[in-house]
Design a protein around this motif. Sequence first.
Motif, mmCIF file in Angstrom:
data_model
loop_
_atom_site.group_PDB
_atom_site.id
_atom_site.type_symbol
_atom_site.label_atom_id
_atom_site.label_comp_id
_atom_site.label_asym_id
_atom_site.label_seq_id
_atom_site.Cartn_x
_atom_site.Cartn_y
_atom_site.Cartn_z
ATOM 1 N N GLY A 1 -1.049 3.518 1.397
ATOM 2 C CA GLY A 1 -1.193 3.347 -0.042
ATOM 3 C C GLY A 1 -1.913 4.480 -0.749
ATOM 4 O O GLY A 1 -2.099 4.436 -1.970
ATOM 5 N N GLN A 2 -2.324 5.494 -0.013
ATOM 6 C CA GLN A 2 -3.097 6.590 -0.616
ATOM 7 C C GLN A 2 -2.207 7.503 -1.459
ATOM 8 O O GLN A 2 -1.067 7.792 -1.108
ATOM 9 N N LEU A 3 -2.737 7.963 -2.588
ATOM 10 C CA LEU A 3 -2.043 8.878 -3.483
ATOM 11 C C LEU A 3 -2.937 10.079 -3.776
ATOM 12 O O LEU A 3 -4.134 10.068 -3.476
ATOM 13 N N ARG A 4 -2.357 11.083 -4.381
ATOM 14 C CA ARG A 4 -3.195 12.178 -4.853
ATOM 15 C C ARG A 4 -4.092 11.715 -6.000
ATOM 16 O O ARG A 4 -5.233 12.142 -6.125
ATOM 17 N N CYS A 5 -3.570 10.836 -6.812
ATOM 18 C CA CYS A 5 -4.354 10.259 -7.910
ATOM 19 C C CYS A 5 -3.777 8.885 -8.225
ATOM 20 O O CYS A 5 -2.612 8.776 -8.612
ATOM 21 N N GLY A 6 -4.579 7.846 -8.026
ATOM 22 C CA GLY A 6 -4.093 6.485 -8.197
ATOM 23 C C GLY A 6 -3.805 6.118 -9.643
ATOM 24 O O GLY A 6 -4.234 6.794 -10.593
ATOM 25 N N GLU A 7 -3.083 5.033 -9.816
ATOM 26 C CA GLU A 7 -2.690 4.561 -11.141
ATOM 27 C C GLU A 7 -3.932 4.299 -11.996
ATOM 28 O O GLU A 7 -4.854 3.607 -11.573
ATOM 29 N N HIS A 8 -3.909 4.798 -13.216
ATOM 30 C CA HIS A 8 -5.042 4.612 -14.114
ATOM 31 C C HIS A 8 -4.627 4.978 -15.533
ATOM 32 O O HIS A 8 -3.612 5.646 -15.748
ATOM 33 N N SER A 9 -5.423 4.551 -16.480
ATOM 34 C CA SER A 9 -5.326 5.074 -17.838
ATOM 35 C C SER A 9 -6.630 5.826 -18.111
ATOM 36 O O SER A 9 -7.646 5.567 -17.471
ATOM 37 N N ASP A 10 -6.602 6.789 -19.026
ATOM 38 C CA ASP A 10 -7.803 7.576 -19.306
ATOM 39 C C ASP A 10 -8.770 6.777 -20.168
ATOM 40 O O ASP A 10 -8.401 5.786 -20.790
ATOM 41 N N TYR A 11 -10.016 7.243 -20.218
ATOM 42 C CA TYR A 11 -11.080 6.395 -20.741
ATOM 43 C C TYR A 11 -11.414 6.599 -22.219
ATOM 44 O O TYR A 11 -11.790 5.664 -22.909
ATOM 45 N N GLY A 12 -11.321 7.826 -22.709
ATOM 46 C CA GLY A 12 -11.899 8.158 -24.003
ATOM 47 C C GLY A 12 -10.944 8.123 -25.176
ATOM 48 O O GLY A 12 -10.247 7.135 -25.421
ATOM 49 N N SER A 13 -10.885 9.247 -25.917
ATOM 50 C CA SER A 13 -10.073 9.326 -27.135
ATOM 51 C C SER A 13 -8.680 9.853 -26.830
ATOM 52 O O SER A 13 -7.686 9.154 -27.012
ATOM 53 N N ILE A 14 -8.609 11.107 -26.403
ATOM 54 C CA ILE A 14 -7.350 11.719 -26.009
ATOM 55 C C ILE A 14 -7.607 12.648 -24.829
ATOM 56 O O ILE A 14 -8.756 13.016 -24.552
ATOM 57 N N THR A 15 -6.547 13.039 -24.137
ATOM 58 C CA THR A 15 -6.633 13.987 -23.030
ATOM 59 C C THR A 15 -5.625 15.105 -23.254
ATOM 60 O O THR A 15 -4.488 14.850 -23.639
ATOM 61 N N LEU A 16 -6.070 16.337 -22.992
ATOM 62 C CA LEU A 16 -5.190 17.498 -22.977
ATOM 63 C C LEU A 16 -5.011 17.906 -21.522
ATOM 64 O O LEU A 16 -5.993 18.104 -20.806
ATOM 65 N N LEU A 17 -3.760 18.037 -21.063
ATOM 66 C CA LEU A 17 -3.498 18.337 -19.656
ATOM 67 C C LEU A 17 -2.647 19.594 -19.511
ATOM 68 O O LEU A 17 -1.631 19.750 -20.182
ATOM 69 N N PHE A 18 -3.094 20.457 -18.598
ATOM 70 C CA PHE A 18 -2.366 21.677 -18.255
ATOM 71 C C PHE A 18 -2.151 21.630 -16.744
ATOM 72 O O PHE A 18 -3.111 21.472 -15.989
ATOM 73 N N SER A 19 -0.912 21.763 -16.265
ATOM 74 C CA SER A 19 -0.654 21.632 -14.829
ATOM 75 C C SER A 19 0.171 22.792 -14.310
ATOM 76 O O SER A 19 0.878 23.469 -15.063
ATOM 77 N N SER A 20 0.078 22.997 -12.989
ATOM 78 C CA SER A 20 0.783 24.106 -12.350
ATOM 79 C C SER A 20 2.154 23.694 -11.828
ATOM 80 O O SER A 20 2.970 24.549 -11.489
#
Length: 310
Positions: free
Chosen positions: A190-209
């Motif tokens: 059941g392990q993942l690189r990042c488990g299911e979740h929603s973010d906590y605060g106001s908004i998130t900016l994401l930059f990925s490779s």
Amino acid sequence: MSIPVVDFGASSLNEENVADEQIHNLSKELESALTGVGFVFLQNSGITQEEVDRVMAISKTFLLQPDEEKQPFSRKSIANNPNHGWVRLEIERLNPNRPEDLKESFNVTSLNPDIKWPSGAAKGFREIQTSFFRRCTELGLRVLRVMALSLGLDPEVFLSAHTLIGNEGNCTTLRSLYYPSVNHEKVKEGQLRCGEHSDYGSITLLFSSSGGLQVQSRSGEFVCVPHVPGAVLLNVADLMQRWTSDRFVSVVHRVLLPPVGDSSTRQSLAFFIQPDDEALITCCDGSSKYPPVTGGGYLNERFKASYGQN
């Protein structure tokens, strides 16, 4: 479900004077994306791919060092800034029902000049990270202003709760994430690189490779998010959903393991914009759909679930 793409050029970091009509059109596009999907790609934000690559390169230099070199900069080791610092592999569990996430990170939460920063092999780490933190702050505040306008609100409604970013009293965080190659023979069930979740605060900016991120649709299915070089992936977080009485939606997402035989690594930069610790978040439509909560109080409760006793 697909992730909408919006041209943010009218309010980008390269623009100082923007016509009201342009902002109105932009706000309507952003409203449609964030009320319908909760995620949106912003093109022409003013942050360049070269800037992103520079932060990723210095972050990788630090995170690939032996753990004993990173230990002095561990999260919770810095007085008054408990979220600032290095988070080792398999210590965080964003889905409490799964094993620990297969990722490590470095969190930049404070720009206090007295904080000790990595140097040595990661020469220039502090300057590069803090410069990008400031750039993301400016972009994030511009986004929050347009979001308020899209709901017909005073543009200061959200901005006035984000006055301490980079200082004590606000936990906005630039998180440099590194996902190492995966040995599938050693992966826990059941392990993942990042488990299911929603973010906590106001908004998130994401930059990925690269790809690997999945977003949950309204029907409950997970949809792969494409990699769009040069674009910023914006998503609504939980406090913003509360703030807007569910007008803007905070969506569950995760990062999968690569397929068996794929030894690739993954990097991303997430800028989690959080209201000031003492900011009182109440429903901006005047309703009582959600009870009032402070930015810091809500964040601390979510951290307890993610980190357990660590």
